[in-house]
Design a protein around this motif. Structure first.
Motif, PDB file in Angstrom:
ATOM      1  N   ASN A 193      67.625  20.061 -13.589  1.00 39.97           N
ATOM      2  CA  ASN A 193      67.063  19.012 -14.460  1.00 39.97           C
ATOM      3  C   ASN A 193      65.924  19.732 -15.074  1.00 39.97           C
ATOM      4  O   ASN A 193      65.811  20.980 -14.886  1.00 39.97           O
ATOM      5  CB  ASN A 193      66.691  17.766 -13.934  1.00 39.97           C
ATOM      6  N   ASP A 253      59.886  19.431  -6.817  1.00 38.17           N
ATOM      7  CA  ASP A 253      61.120  19.188  -7.376  1.00 38.17           C
ATOM      8  C   ASP A 253      61.384  20.135  -8.554  1.00 38.17           C
ATOM      9  O   ASP A 253      61.623  19.841  -9.666  1.00 38.17           O
ATOM     10  CB  ASP A 253      61.274  17.949  -7.812  1.00 38.17           C
ATOM     11  N   ALA A 281      62.594  19.688 -15.293  1.00 37.95           N
ATOM     12  CA  ALA A 281      61.650  20.243 -14.631  1.00 37.95           C
ATOM     13  C   ALA A 281      62.066  21.228 -13.856  1.00 37.95           C
ATOM     14  O   ALA A 281      61.205  22.409 -13.417  1.00 37.95           O
ATOM     15  CB  ALA A 281      61.092  18.934 -13.646  1.00 37.95           C
ATOM     16  N   GLN A 282      63.312  21.320 -13.138  1.00 36.24           N
ATOM     17  CA  GLN A 282      63.681  22.625 -12.583  1.00 36.24           C
ATOM     18  C   GLN A 282      64.130  23.889 -13.305  1.00 36.24           C
ATOM     19  O   GLN A 282      63.768  24.813 -12.739  1.00 36.24           O
ATOM     20  CB  GLN A 282      64.932  22.279 -11.653  1.00 36.24           C
ATOM     21  N   LEU A 321      63.396  14.372 -14.947  1.00 34.67           N
ATOM     22  CA  LEU A 321      64.172  14.481 -13.730  1.00 34.67           C
ATOM     23  C   LEU A 321      65.401  14.113 -13.959  1.00 34.67           C
ATOM     24  O   LEU A 321      66.416  14.244 -12.966  1.00 34.67           O
ATOM     25  CB  LEU A 321      63.223  13.324 -12.965  1.00 34.67           C
TER      26      LEU A 321
END
Length: 268
Positions: free
Chosen positions: A90, A148, A92-93, A81
């Motif tokens: 980030n 997210d 995760a994205q 994150l």
């Protein structure tokens, strides 16, 4: 990099990236996050590349985040994150957003479960082809979380807002037929991997410069003000016409022969 969570294979100028944890229904753990980020960054630099296919090993695309594995190390969440600036992706994205940055079409071939993190990864693709038995879900809300992993960028482009909110808030499982109706997938067919390979072959017959320009036009400017889209149309058309592949395409049309393209221009 020696990949352990994914398989990467290449047939000429088409790369297939396979999520490869079939015993865990291709659940996404920290290792898979890292490997997907690495391969997507590496492919972005490959000007010979013409298309990417993403799929899952076994009978599923991905059942989502491997919570048990991720929670064994509490620092994993912080690693995923953390970002230096709110507007950047980030880690995760990046497993979704990085595919949008490639200058070639990315095709997701989906079978079985495509849930949570798996759905977010698939939303990073330009096309999603699924089998009739596919089951898709944005199910983070069932875990007490919001999405997210950047899939919401694509979601707002392909679905009406009320439908996107409904399936996201309720964690609704969507069948292949419903997904096609809602715009969540591009096509439903018995063999999505074969269909993805056929689409990749169609893409290869077109100019790589045109493919790159069209992809960036739609991913960057789909929701932008009209003047920005018009400006990019003009810019990309001029760059294409000044490039070598435009001349090769025109020559092939005159001779009625298949064009032999050069690698994609550097500015895409």
């Amino acid at each position: 990099m020696d990949y352990k969570r994914i398989k990467v294979s290449r047939t000429e100028d088409v790369v297939t990236v396979t999520l490869n944890r079939p015993d865990k229904l291709n659940g996404v753990d920290m290792g898979m996050f890292e490997e997907l980020i690495h391969v997507s960054r590496a492919l972005r630099k490959d000007r010979q590349l013409r298309a990417v296919i993403m799929t899952g090993s076994g009978d599923n695309f991905s059942s989502g985040l491997d919570f048990k594995s991720m929670m064994t190390n509490k620092s994993n969440a912080a690693k995923l994150l953390f970002k230096w600036w709110p507007g950047q992706s980030n880690r995760a994205q990046q497993v979704s957003s990085n595919w949008r940055k490639l200058s070639v079409p990315v095709i997701a071939a989906i079978d079985g479960y495509c849930w949570g993190a798996g759905m977010q990864i698939a939303l990073g693709a330009d096309f999603r082809i699924c089998s009739p038995n596919a089951n898709l879900s944005i199910m983070e809300s069932k875990m007490g979380l919001t999405s997210d992993m950047a899939g919401s960028i694509a979601l707002r482009e392909v679905m009406p807002k009320d439908r996107a909110m409904l399936i996201s808030i309720c964690g609704q499982e969507v069948s292949a037929e419903e997904a096609l109706k809602y715009g969540l997938v591009t096509e439903v067919c018995e063999d999505p991997l074969e269909a993805a390979q056929m689409l990749a072959n169609k893409v290869k017959r077109m100019s790589p410069d045109v493919n790159a320009a069209m992809k960036h036009m739609y991913t960057r400017y789909w929701t932008a003000p009209a003047w920005k889209l018009l400006a990019y149309e003009t810019y990309s058309q001029i760059r294409i016409m000044l490039g070598r592949n435009f001349g090769r395409m025109q020559s092939a049309l005159r001779k009625k022969t298949p064009p032999e393209f050069q690698p994609r221009q550097r500015y895409w």
